[in-house]
Design a protein around this motif. Sequence first.
Motif, PDB file in Angstrom:
ATOM      1  N   HIS A  87      31.343  33.229  48.225  1.00  0.00           N
ATOM      2  CA  HIS A  87      30.587  32.129  48.969  1.00  0.00           C
ATOM      3  C   HIS A  87      29.943  32.803  50.064  1.00  0.00           C
ATOM      4  CE1 HIS A  87      30.526  28.046  51.221  1.00  0.00           C
ATOM      5  NE2 HIS A  87      29.897  28.171  50.158  1.00  0.00           N
ATOM      6  N   ASP A 109      25.739  32.999  51.257  1.00  0.00           N
ATOM      7  CA  ASP A 109      25.295  32.173  52.372  1.00  0.00           C
ATOM      8  C   ASP A 109      24.604  32.754  53.602  1.00  0.00           C
ATOM      9  OD1 ASP A 109      25.714  29.971  50.475  1.00  0.00           O
ATOM     10  OD2 ASP A 109      27.355  29.063  51.636  1.00  0.00           O
ATOM     11  N   HIS A 139      29.807  30.517  42.952  1.00  0.00           N
ATOM     12  CA  HIS A 139      29.314  30.350  44.305  1.00  0.00           C
ATOM     13  C   HIS A 139      30.499  29.720  45.260  1.00  0.00           C
ATOM     14  CE1 HIS A 139      27.392  30.610  48.000  1.00  0.00           C
ATOM     15  NE2 HIS A 139      26.944  29.405  47.962  1.00  0.00           N
ATOM     16  N   HIS A 140      30.554  28.442  44.903  1.00  0.00           N
ATOM     17  CA  HIS A 140      31.372  27.490  45.749  1.00  0.00           C
ATOM     18  C   HIS A 140      32.879  27.878  45.266  1.00  0.00           C
ATOM     19  CE1 HIS A 140      28.122  24.420  45.577  1.00  0.00           C
ATOM     20  NE2 HIS A 140      27.964  25.198  46.714  1.00  0.00           N
ATOM     21  N   HIS A 189      23.314  27.709  58.805  1.00  0.00           N
ATOM     22  CA  HIS A 189      23.861  27.856  57.197  1.00  0.00           C
ATOM     23  C   HIS A 189      25.055  29.049  57.118  1.00  0.00           C
ATOM     24  CE1 HIS A 189      23.872  27.994  52.989  1.00  0.00           C
ATOM     25  NE2 HIS A 189      23.136  29.192  53.030  1.00  0.00           N
ATOM     26  N   ASP A 210      21.248  27.234  48.710  1.00  0.00           N
ATOM     27  CA  ASP A 210      21.940  28.050  48.188  1.00  0.00           C
ATOM     28  C   ASP A 210      21.382  29.277  47.472  1.00  0.00           C
ATOM     29  OD1 ASP A 210      24.741  27.419  49.151  1.00  0.00           O
ATOM     30  OD2 ASP A 210      25.103  26.362  47.626  1.00  0.00           O
TER      31      ASP A 210
HETATM   32 FE   FE2 Z   1      26.246  28.104  49.662  1.00  0.00          FE
END
Ligand code: FE2
Length: 273
Positions: free
Chosen positions: A134, A138, A66-67, A196, A248
Motif C-alpha cells: 500500500h 502511494d 494494493h489496499h 497522498h 492510486d
Molecule cells: Fe493507494
Amino acid sequence: MGGIHGVTTEDIMDWALEIAGQDTMPIDSGIHVRGDNIRRVLFGIDVAAPELQLGKDIGVDLVIAHHPPDALVNFPKIFERHVDLMVGAGIPEDRARGAIEPMTERWQDRFHSANYDHVVSVARLLNLPYMNIHNPLDELGRQRMAAAVAGIKASQPLQDVIAALNTLDEIKNAPIEPQVAVGSFDSPAGRVMVVHGAGTNGGYEIAREYFDHGIGTVVYIHLATDARLKLHNEARGNVIVVGHLPGDLVGIEPFAALMRRRGLDVIGFSGIA
Ligand SMILES: [Fe+2]
Ligand SMILES: [Fe+2]
C-alpha cells in the motif's frame, strides 16, 4: 533476485520499497502468506476472498493487493505520514497531530469491528501466497504527482494544476477526470500541496489545517461528500480530487512495469492494466 528460492514475496516487497525510496516496510503493507519461486502474479487494487480463489483457479503463484486487508489492525498508525507531510509544509507538529485525531479514532473504531482474520485465513487455507503493498506505491504516486505540479505558480488557475496532473498517463487516460471539488477552474491555485501516501485522504480536518498555514490548493485522490461540502461552505482554499483509481494507479502502474521488467508474468485486474 534469483537464488535457490527464485523470486520470493520478500524480494517483491523489497522492490516496492526500492521504487518508493523507502528503507522499511510501512505498517499498512505486509506479506500475509509468504512464497518462493514466484513467476505468475495476479495484481489488483482490491482483493477479498473471491479474488484469492480466482488466483487459485487461474494458477498464479502469488496474489498482490494494493489496499490492506483488515489483518493489518495497526493501519491507523500510517496516518503519522500525514503528520510528516504537514510538518514538512510548515504546520506546527501539535496542530498536525490534532488534525489526524478524528480520522485515527474513526479508523480505530472500524478495526475494532472488523473480521481481521477473514481474508488472510482464506489465503492460508488455499495455501496461496498473498501480500499487499500500500504505502510504498502511494508514496511513489505522491512523488510523481508532486513533481507534475511542482512548476505551478501561485497565480496560476486551478485548470493549470489539472493540466499538469493530466501529463501523467494514468490520470489522462482514466474514464474519470480530475475534479475541482472545492473552488473553481479559474481560482488562483496559491501554494499547491499533493496530500497522498498517508493511509487515506486527509478529509476536512487536514485540508483545513493546510489552508490555515499558507496552502491554497490541496490535491487529494478522493474526498467524502460531507467533507467536500464543509470545505466548500467555508471557502478557505481549493481542493482538487484526482479520482481514487487514477490516483492510486500513478504509483501502481510503474511498479507493475518494474515486476514485468524483472521477469514476472503480471496479470492485472481490479483497476490495474
Ligand atoms: Fe493507494
Ligand atoms: Fe486507494
